[in-house]
Design an enzyme around this catalytic site. Structure first.
Site, PDB file in Angstrom:
ATOM      1  N   TYR A 144     -12.445  81.715  87.889  1.00 19.11           N
ATOM      2  CA  TYR A 144     -12.272  80.287  87.602  1.00 19.11           C
ATOM      3  C   TYR A 144     -10.964  80.140  86.846  1.00 19.11           C
ATOM      4  O   TYR A 144     -10.738  80.842  85.855  1.00 19.11           O
ATOM      5  CB  TYR A 144     -13.434  79.751  86.771  1.00 19.11           C
ATOM      6  CG  TYR A 144     -13.311  78.284  86.411  1.00 19.11           C
ATOM      7  CD1 TYR A 144     -12.980  77.881  85.117  1.00 19.11           C
ATOM      8  CD2 TYR A 144     -13.523  77.301  87.366  1.00 19.11           C
ATOM      9  CE1 TYR A 144     -12.873  76.535  84.791  1.00 19.11           C
ATOM     10  CE2 TYR A 144     -13.414  75.947  87.050  1.00 19.11           C
ATOM     11  CZ  TYR A 144     -13.086  75.571  85.756  1.00 19.11           C
ATOM     12  OH  TYR A 144     -12.976  74.243  85.444  1.00 19.11           O
ATOM     13  N   ASP A 239      -4.329  85.256  84.375  1.00 21.87           N
ATOM     14  CA  ASP A 239      -4.943  84.098  83.732  1.00 21.87           C
ATOM     15  C   ASP A 239      -5.700  84.614  82.498  1.00 21.87           C
ATOM     16  O   ASP A 239      -6.808  85.123  82.605  1.00 21.87           O
ATOM     17  CB  ASP A 239      -5.890  83.387  84.697  1.00 21.87           C
ATOM     18  CG  ASP A 239      -6.577  82.217  84.012  1.00 21.87           C
ATOM     19  OD1 ASP A 239      -7.325  81.493  84.693  1.00 21.87           O
ATOM     20  OD2 ASP A 239      -6.377  82.032  82.790  1.00 21.87           O
ATOM     21  N   LYS A 267      -7.736  78.079  74.875  1.00 20.88           N
ATOM     22  CA  LYS A 267      -8.859  78.483  74.012  1.00 20.88           C
ATOM     23  C   LYS A 267      -8.416  79.013  72.641  1.00 20.88           C
ATOM     24  O   LYS A 267      -7.989  78.244  71.784  1.00 20.88           O
ATOM     25  CB  LYS A 267      -9.740  79.490  74.763  1.00 20.88           C
ATOM     26  CG  LYS A 267     -10.414  78.875  76.017  1.00 20.88           C
ATOM     27  CD  LYS A 267     -11.319  79.838  76.719  1.00 20.88           C
ATOM     28  CE  LYS A 267     -11.733  79.348  78.073  1.00 20.88           C
ATOM     29  NZ  LYS A 267     -12.867  78.422  78.078  1.00 20.88           N
TER      30      LYS A 267
HETATM   31  P1  KE4 Z   1      -9.611  74.453  80.570  1.00 17.40           P
HETATM   32  O1  KE4 Z   1      -8.876  73.505  81.516  1.00 17.40           O
HETATM   33  O2  KE4 Z   1     -11.114  74.262  80.616  1.00 17.40           O
HETATM   34  O3  KE4 Z   1      -9.038  74.422  79.152  1.00 17.40           O
HETATM   35  O4  KE4 Z   1      -9.328  75.947  81.062  1.00 17.40           O
HETATM   36  C1  KE4 Z   1      -9.651  76.296  82.391  1.00 17.40           C
HETATM   37  C2  KE4 Z   1      -9.824  77.813  82.480  1.00 17.40           C
HETATM   38  C3  KE4 Z   1      -8.808  78.559  83.051  1.00 17.40           C
HETATM   39  N1  KE4 Z   1      -8.910  79.910  83.147  1.00 17.40           N
HETATM   40  C4  KE4 Z   1      -9.999  80.559  82.676  1.00 17.40           C
HETATM   41  C5  KE4 Z   1     -10.052  82.052  82.789  1.00 17.40           C
HETATM   42  C6  KE4 Z   1     -11.068  79.839  82.078  1.00 17.40           C
HETATM   43  O5  KE4 Z   1     -12.151  80.515  81.616  1.00 17.40           O
HETATM   44  C7  KE4 Z   1     -10.983  78.440  81.980  1.00 17.40           C
HETATM   45  C8  KE4 Z   1     -12.096  77.592  81.385  1.00 17.40           C
HETATM   46  N2  KE4 Z   1     -13.293  78.277  81.068  1.00 17.40           N
HETATM   47  C9  KE4 Z   1     -14.527  77.523  81.151  1.00 17.40           C
HETATM   48  C10 KE4 Z   1     -15.699  78.406  80.738  1.00 17.40           C
HETATM   49  N3  KE4 Z   1     -15.731  79.644  81.384  1.00 17.40           N
HETATM   50  C11 KE4 Z   1     -14.453  76.290  80.311  1.00 17.40           C
HETATM   51  C12 KE4 Z   1     -15.775  75.628  80.034  1.00 17.40           C
HETATM   52  C13 KE4 Z   1     -15.903  74.317  80.766  1.00 17.40           C
HETATM   53  O6  KE4 Z   1     -15.456  74.251  81.927  1.00 17.40           O
HETATM   54  O7  KE4 Z   1     -16.467  73.368  80.135  1.00 17.40           O
END
Ligand code: KE4
Length: 427
Positions: A144, A239, A267
Site C-alpha cells: 500500500y 516507500d 508518519k
Molecule cells: P498517508 O497518505 O496515509 O499519510 O500515507 C500513505 C502510505 C504510504 N505508504 C505506506 C507504506 C503506508 O503505510 C501508508 C499509509 N499507511 C496506512 C496504514 N497502513 C495508513 C492508515 C490509514 O490509511 O488510515
C-alpha cells in the site's frame, strides 16, 4: 466495557461523514462492531469517550513512536504556533528537517516536504516518469502506497481489509501502467522487466512490507531489486512511509544497506502531525519544480507546526532509542512465541524492530499470497476480546502493530498474559 457513547457518536458521524470516519480502516468494517471514539491519549495509553482505557499498539498507524503527547513534542508545537500557524513562505525550520533527514538516510541528498505519505509516493512516481520518459511502474500485490490512482491496484492496508484492492474510479489506463509482482519473489519482478524492457519508469517497494501485516525482505531480495533496476535503467523507490525512522535511525535504507534512487517518508517524521516527504539523489531531485520541470506543489507543505513536531520527534530518536525499541520488540516476540510453541497454536508472527504482526495462520509469511488461508473469523474474535480487555491493536489482520518508547515491560507482559487467556479460549 461500555461503548455506549462511541456507538452514539458513530451513528451521528455516519450522518455527516462517509462511513463515519475520515479513513476507511478506522471504521472496524472488517472486524465488525463500533470503533471507540478517542478522547485523549498519553504515553502508551488512549482513552475513549466512554472513559475506557487501552494500551495502544496502533500508535496512529505508526507516527507515535515516542508515545502519545510526548512533552518535548507538545512543547515544540506550542512554541511554533506562538509564532503563527502557516505562512506559505520558506522557513528555516524546513531546511533543518531536510538536513536531519539527509543526515540519517544514506541515499537522501535532497528532500521535498509534502503533507502526507500519499503525496510523497505519487510525487515520487511522477518524478520517476518525468526523468525516464517512461509510463509503467511495478508495485507488489498487497503493498500500500497511499490512495493515488496508480497504487490502488492489488493494494494492501485498508483496501485489502475492505476487500477492494482495485478501487472503482481508477481508470483502465491508470491500471494498465501499474504492473504487479509478488513480494520476495524475484522471478515475478524479472519477468515484468523482460516483458517490458524499456517501459518501466520505477519499481516502488515497501522494503519491509507493513500493509499485509509485517513482512521483512528475504535475504538478498532488495539487492536483486537494486541490480535489476540499474540494469533496465528504472528508478528504485523505497516507500519508507512506515519504516522510515521506525525500524532504524535511517530506516530500511540504513538497516539493509541497499541504495534506492528515491525514498518516501511520512508518519514518524511528523510525530503525529500531517506531513510527508520524498527524497533521493540530487541528480534526480533537481528535476522537481522550481529547480526542474516536474511539477509538484502544496499550500501547507513544510507547515511550521508539523515540521516542529517532526524535528522534536527525530531529535529524541537516537541509536540507543532504537536499541531499546528492539529489546522491547524482542521481549514481546519471545513471550508470544513461547506460548505459540507451548500450546501449538496455528499462529505465526513477523517482527522488524518495533513493528510486528501476529498472523492467524501458520508461517512463514513471506508475501500476501501466504495469507490465503488466514483465519479472519478467529482474528476478529481475538481483536474484540483484546479491546474488551483494554488492549488496542489494529482492526485488521493486514496491518502492523507498533511499540513505542512509552510501552513499559509491564505493559508488554500484561498484554501477553491477556493474549494468552484469549487464545486459550479461541483454540
Ligand atoms: P498517508 O497518505 O496515509 O499519510 O500515507 C500513505 C502510505 C504510504 N505508504 C505506506 C507504506 C503506508 O503505510 C501508508 C499509509 N499507511 C496506512 C496504514 N497502513 C495508513 C492508515 C490509514 O490509511 O488510515
Amino acid at each position: 466495557m461500555s461503548f455506549y457513547r462511541s456507538q452514539s457518536h458513530f451513528e451521528t458521524a455516519k450522518r455527516y461523514i462517509p462511513g463515519g470516519v475520515n479513513s476507511p480502516v478506522r471504521a472496524f468494517k472488517s472486524v465488525g462492531g463500533t470503533p471507540p471514539f478517542i478522547r485523549r491519549a498519553e504515553g502508551a495509553q488512549v482513552w475513549d469517550e466512554d472513559n475506557n482505557r487501552y494500551i495502544d499498539f496502533v500508535g496512529s498507524w505508526g507516527p507515535m513512536i515516542l508515545g502519545h503527547a510526548h512533552p518535548a513534542v507538545l512543547e515544540a508545537v506550542r512554541e511554533s504556533m506562538s509564532n503563527g500557524l502557516s505562512f506559505g513562505a520558506p522557513t528555516t525550520l524546513e531546511t533543518e528537517l531536510a538536513k536531519e533527514i539527509i543526515r540519517r538516510v544514506p541515499a537522501a541528498e535532497m528532500v521535498r516536504l509534502v503533507n502526507s505519505g500519499t503525496e510523497a509516493t505519487m510525487s515520487a512516481i511522477r518524478l520517476a516518469r518525468g526523468i525516464t520518459g517512461r509510463d509503467k511502474i511495478i508495485k507488489f500485490t498487497g503493498s500500500y502506497h497511499g490512495h493515488a490512482d496508480a497504487f490502488l491496484i492489488a493494494a494492501g492496508s485498508g483496501a485489502l481489509t475492505m476487500g477492494v484492492p482495485n478501487s472503482p474510479g481508477v481508470t483502465k489506463a491508470a491500471a494498465a501502467d501499474t504492473l504487479l509482482a509478488q513480494f520476495n519473489n524475484f522471478e515475478s519482478v524479472k519477468s515484468l522487466f523482460e516483458n517490458n524492457p524499456s517501459q518501466i519508469a520505477a519499481l516502488i517497494v515497501e522494503p519491509v512490507n507493513g500493509n499485509t501485516g509485517t513482512i521483512p525482505p528475504a535475504d538478498g531480495f532488495l539487492e536483486k531489486l537494486r541490480a535489476i533496476c540499474t540494469e533496465y535503467k528504472a528508478l528504485l523507490i523505497y516507500d519508507e512511509v512506515m519504516t522510515g525512522f521506525r525500524i532504524a535511525r535511517g530506516g530500511a535504507n540504513e538497516k539493509y544497506g541497499v541504495q534506492p534512487d528515491l525514498l518516501t517518508f511520512g508518519k514518524v517524521m511528523g510525530g503525529g502531525m500531517p506531513i510527508g516527504a520524498y527524497a533521493g539523489k540530487k541528480q534526480f531531485m533537481e528535476y522537481i519544480a522550481p529547480a526542474g520541470p516536474v511539477y509538484q506543489a502544496g499550500t501547507l507543505s513544510g507547515n511550521p507546526l508539523a515540521v516542529s513536531a517532526g524535528l522534536a520527534t527525530l531529535k529524541l530518536l537516537e541509536e540507543k532509542t532504537y536499541q531499546k525499541l528492539e529489546e522491547a520488540g524482542a521481549f514481546l516476540e519471545n513471550e508470544i512465541q513461547q506460548r505459540i510453541n507451548h500450546y501449538q497454536w496455528p499462529l505465526s508472527q513477523n517482527r522488524v524492530g518495533s513493528m510486528f504482526t501476529l498472523f492467524f495462520t501458520l508461517g512463514p509469511i513471506r508475501s500476501t499470497e501466504d495469507l490465503a488461508n488466514v483465519d479472519l473469523l478467529r482474528f476478529n474474535k481475538f481483536f474484540h476480546a483484546l479491546l474488551e480487555n483494554g488492549i488496542y491493536i489494529a482492526p485488521s489482520q493486514y496491518e502492523a502493530a507498533f511499540l513505542s518508547t512509552a510501552h513499559s515491560k509491564k505493559d508488554i507482559s500484561r498484554t501477553v498474559e491477556i493474549m494468552e487467556k484469549i487464545l486459550q479460549k479461541l483454540f
